[in-house]
Write a protein that holds these residues in place. Sequence first.
Motif, PDB file in Angstrom:
ATOM      1  N   GLN A   1      27.205  -9.190 -14.886  1.00 20.91           N
ATOM      2  CA  GLN A   1      26.645  -9.316 -13.547  1.00 20.91           C
ATOM      3  C   GLN A   1      26.300  -7.950 -12.957  1.00 20.91           C
ATOM      4  O   GLN A   1      25.300  -7.791 -12.274  1.00 20.91           O
ATOM      5  N   LEU A   2      27.144  -6.970 -13.243  1.00 25.64           N
ATOM      6  CA  LEU A   2      26.870  -5.605 -12.770  1.00 25.64           C
ATOM      7  C   LEU A   2      25.600  -5.053 -13.413  1.00 25.64           C
ATOM      8  O   LEU A   2      24.805  -4.384 -12.752  1.00 25.64           O
ATOM      9  N   ALA A   3      25.403  -5.336 -14.697  1.00 24.36           N
ATOM     10  CA  ALA A   3      24.198  -4.868 -15.381  1.00 24.36           C
ATOM     11  C   ALA A   3      22.953  -5.508 -14.780  1.00 24.36           C
ATOM     12  O   ALA A   3      21.931  -4.831 -14.561  1.00 24.36           O
ATOM     13  N   THR A   4      23.027  -6.800 -14.459  1.00 22.77           N
ATOM     14  CA  THR A   4      21.892  -7.495 -13.845  1.00 22.77           C
ATOM     15  C   THR A   4      21.596  -6.926 -12.458  1.00 22.77           C
ATOM     16  O   THR A   4      20.443  -6.654 -12.119  1.00 22.77           O
ATOM     17  N   ALA A   5      22.652  -6.745 -11.665  1.00 26.08           N
ATOM     18  CA  ALA A   5      22.470  -6.198 -10.318  1.00 26.08           C
ATOM     19  C   ALA A   5      21.913  -4.778 -10.378  1.00 26.08           C
ATOM     20  O   ALA A   5      21.040  -4.400  -9.591  1.00 26.08           O
ATOM     21  N   SER A   6      22.407  -3.997 -11.325  1.00 31.71           N
ATOM     22  CA  SER A   6      21.925  -2.624 -11.484  1.00 31.71           C
ATOM     23  C   SER A   6      20.441  -2.596 -11.825  1.00 31.71           C
ATOM     24  O   SER A   6      19.673  -1.807 -11.261  1.00 31.71           O
ATOM     25  N   LYS A   7      20.046  -3.471 -12.725  1.00 32.63           N
ATOM     26  CA  LYS A   7      18.632  -3.539 -13.115  1.00 32.63           C
ATOM     27  C   LYS A   7      17.752  -3.913 -11.923  1.00 32.63           C
ATOM     28  O   LYS A   7      16.711  -3.302 -11.697  1.00 32.63           O
ATOM     29  N   GLN A   8      18.198  -4.898 -11.138  1.00 28.66           N
ATOM     30  CA  GLN A   8      17.424  -5.320  -9.964  1.00 28.66           C
ATOM     31  C   GLN A   8      17.329  -4.204  -8.929  1.00 28.66           C
ATOM     32  O   GLN A   8      16.255  -3.951  -8.370  1.00 28.66           O
ATOM     33  N   LYS A   9      18.447  -3.535  -8.674  1.00 30.95           N
ATOM     34  CA  LYS A   9      18.448  -2.463  -7.669  1.00 30.95           C
ATOM     35  C   LYS A   9      17.619  -1.265  -8.126  1.00 30.95           C
ATOM     36  O   LYS A   9      16.931  -0.638  -7.334  1.00 30.95           O
ATOM     37  N   HIS A  10      17.675  -0.939  -9.420  1.00 30.97           N
ATOM     38  CA  HIS A  10      16.850   0.165  -9.922  1.00 30.97           C
ATOM     39  C   HIS A  10      15.357  -0.173  -9.817  1.00 30.97           C
ATOM     40  O   HIS A  10      14.537   0.695  -9.503  1.00 30.97           O
ATOM     41  N   GLU A  11      15.016  -1.417 -10.064  1.00 29.48           N
ATOM     42  CA  GLU A  11      13.617  -1.842  -9.930  1.00 29.48           C
ATOM     43  C   GLU A  11      13.165  -1.734  -8.480  1.00 29.48           C
ATOM     44  O   GLU A  11      12.083  -1.242  -8.185  1.00 29.48           O
ATOM     45  N   ARG A  12      14.015  -2.179  -7.560  1.00 29.55           N
ATOM     46  CA  ARG A  12      13.678  -2.088  -6.125  1.00 29.55           C
ATOM     47  C   ARG A  12      13.588  -0.628  -5.695  1.00 29.55           C
ATOM     48  O   ARG A  12      12.713  -0.265  -4.907  1.00 29.55           O
ATOM     49  N   GLN A  13      14.450   0.196  -6.217  1.00 33.35           N
ATOM     50  CA  GLN A  13      14.427   1.618  -5.916  1.00 33.35           C
ATOM     51  C   GLN A  13      13.099   2.242  -6.366  1.00 33.35           C
ATOM     52  O   GLN A  13      12.485   3.017  -5.635  1.00 33.35           O
ATOM     53  N   ARG A  14      12.661   1.870  -7.559  1.00 32.02           N
ATOM     54  CA  ARG A  14      11.393   2.382  -8.073  1.00 32.02           C
ATOM     55  C   ARG A  14      10.225   1.918  -7.201  1.00 32.02           C
ATOM     56  O   ARG A  14       9.338   2.698  -6.864  1.00 32.02           O
ATOM     57  N   GLU A  15      10.220   0.638  -6.806  1.00 31.09           N
ATOM     58  CA  GLU A  15       9.149   0.115  -5.946  1.00 31.09           C
ATOM     59  C   GLU A  15       9.086   0.857  -4.616  1.00 31.09           C
ATOM     60  O   GLU A  15       8.002   1.235  -4.154  1.00 31.09           O
ATOM     61  N   LEU A  16      10.240   1.055  -3.997  1.00 33.26           N
ATOM     62  CA  LEU A  16      10.269   1.748  -2.709  1.00 33.26           C
ATOM     63  C   LEU A  16       9.822   3.200  -2.840  1.00 33.26           C
ATOM     64  O   LEU A  16       9.110   3.721  -1.975  1.00 33.26           O
ATOM     65  N   LYS A  17      10.210   3.851  -3.931  1.00 27.86           N
ATOM     66  CA  LYS A  17       9.791   5.236  -4.153  1.00 27.86           C
ATOM     67  C   LYS A  17       8.275   5.316  -4.300  1.00 27.86           C
ATOM     68  O   LYS A  17       7.637   6.223  -3.754  1.00 27.86           O
ATOM     69  N   GLU A  18       7.689   4.357  -5.012  1.00 26.63           N
ATOM     70  CA  GLU A  18       6.230   4.333  -5.147  1.00 26.63           C
ATOM     71  C   GLU A  18       5.559   4.107  -3.790  1.00 26.63           C
ATOM     72  O   GLU A  18       4.542   4.739  -3.482  1.00 26.63           O
ATOM     73  N   LEU A  19       6.118   3.213  -2.981  1.00 23.57           N
ATOM     74  CA  LEU A  19       5.556   2.959  -1.650  1.00 23.57           C
ATOM     75  C   LEU A  19       5.665   4.183  -0.749  1.00 23.57           C
ATOM     76  O   LEU A  19       4.732   4.506  -0.002  1.00 23.57           O
TER      77      LEU A  19
ATOM     78  N   GLY B   1       1.291   9.679   7.050  1.00 21.90           N
ATOM     79  CA  GLY B   1       2.037   8.856   6.119  1.00 21.90           C
ATOM     80  C   GLY B   1       3.525   9.111   6.120  1.00 21.90           C
ATOM     81  O   GLY B   1       4.309   8.207   5.831  1.00 21.90           O
ATOM     82  N   GLN B   2       3.932  10.332   6.433  1.00 22.26           N
ATOM     83  CA  GLN B   2       5.364  10.606   6.462  1.00 22.26           C
ATOM     84  C   GLN B   2       6.044   9.791   7.547  1.00 22.26           C
ATOM     85  O   GLN B   2       7.153   9.294   7.352  1.00 22.26           O
ATOM     86  N   ILE B   3       5.379   9.649   8.668  1.00 20.19           N
ATOM     87  CA  ILE B   3       5.935   8.844   9.750  1.00 20.19           C
ATOM     88  C   ILE B   3       6.039   7.392   9.308  1.00 20.19           C
ATOM     89  O   ILE B   3       7.052   6.725   9.517  1.00 20.19           O
ATOM     90  N   VAL B   4       4.984   6.902   8.672  1.00 22.44           N
ATOM     91  CA  VAL B   4       4.985   5.518   8.189  1.00 22.44           C
ATOM     92  C   VAL B   4       6.086   5.316   7.150  1.00 22.44           C
ATOM     93  O   VAL B   4       6.816   4.322   7.189  1.00 22.44           O
ATOM     94  N   SER B   5       6.224   6.273   6.239  1.00 24.53           N
ATOM     95  CA  SER B   5       7.234   6.111   5.189  1.00 24.53           C
ATOM     96  C   SER B   5       8.642   6.125   5.768  1.00 24.53           C
ATOM     97  O   SER B   5       9.498   5.362   5.323  1.00 24.53           O
ATOM     98  N   VAL B   6       8.868   6.961   6.780  1.00 22.36           N
ATOM     99  CA  VAL B   6      10.188   6.997   7.406  1.00 22.36           C
ATOM    100  C   VAL B   6      10.458   5.692   8.142  1.00 22.36           C
ATOM    101  O   VAL B   6      11.526   5.096   8.011  1.00 22.36           O
ATOM    102  N   LEU B   7       9.481   5.230   8.902  1.00 25.35           N
ATOM    103  CA  LEU B   7       9.682   4.010   9.687  1.00 25.35           C
ATOM    104  C   LEU B   7       9.768   2.764   8.818  1.00 25.35           C
ATOM    105  O   LEU B   7      10.558   1.858   9.094  1.00 25.35           O
ATOM    106  N   ALA B   8       8.964   2.691   7.782  1.00 25.96           N
ATOM    107  CA  ALA B   8       8.863   1.450   7.021  1.00 25.96           C
ATOM    108  C   ALA B   8       9.782   1.398   5.807  1.00 25.96           C
ATOM    109  O   ALA B   8      10.341   0.344   5.508  1.00 25.96           O
ATOM    110  N   TYR B   9       9.947   2.505   5.098  1.00 26.93           N
ATOM    111  CA  TYR B   9      10.586   2.437   3.785  1.00 26.93           C
ATOM    112  C   TYR B   9      11.862   3.250   3.631  1.00 26.93           C
ATOM    113  O   TYR B   9      12.684   2.934   2.779  1.00 26.93           O
ATOM    114  N   ARG B  10      12.021   4.323   4.381  1.00 30.84           N
ATOM    115  CA  ARG B  10      13.111   5.256   4.109  1.00 30.84           C
ATOM    116  C   ARG B  10      14.496   4.614   4.258  1.00 30.84           C
ATOM    117  O   ARG B  10      15.377   4.842   3.430  1.00 30.84           O
ATOM    118  N   SER B  11      14.712   3.803   5.279  1.00 28.20           N
ATOM    119  CA  SER B  11      16.037   3.197   5.445  1.00 28.20           C
ATOM    120  C   SER B  11      16.324   2.213   4.315  1.00 28.20           C
ATOM    121  O   SER B  11      17.456   2.150   3.811  1.00 28.20           O
TER     122      SER B  11
END
Length: 140
Positions: free
Chosen positions: A69-87, A97-107
């Motif tokens: 279960q930890l491996a599955t959760a880790s894979k999902q969280k790493h994928e979400r981390q990659r998506e957010l980094k790309e955004l 864009g820095q303002i947008v990235s802070v407001l929308a994605y940084r948290s």
Amino acid sequence: MGSLRLGADDGWRSRVGIMLVRLIMLRGLLAARPLRLAALCALLTGCASADGPYVFADAGKYQFHNCEQLATASKQKHERQRELKELIDKAEQAVGGQIVSVLAYRSDYMAVNEEVQVIDSTVREKNCAASPPSKGTPRR
């Protein structure tokens, strides 16, 4: 008439004296500010470098998960981390864009990072085999 003028001069001098006292007190407060700021930075740095306390993540969330279960959760969280980094990277390329990235994605990105830290910490505690990072996971 001279006595009235003398009274007016005394009022002016006393106001100048009060202003000087206030300036001296303000100067003392401002002199102590860098020391307070340095102490605050040192405290926050100590908290940031530790393996907790977390702001967004619950340290015991994965306590009862097994290694699979930890491996599955880790894979999902790493994928979400990659998506957010790309955004975040995409948003920062645009004007404002820095303002947008802070407001929308940084948290969200910070929350996912903390979740990954919690999962990694739990994997270490349970002595689970380290799962190889997926092809989409950013390497550090």
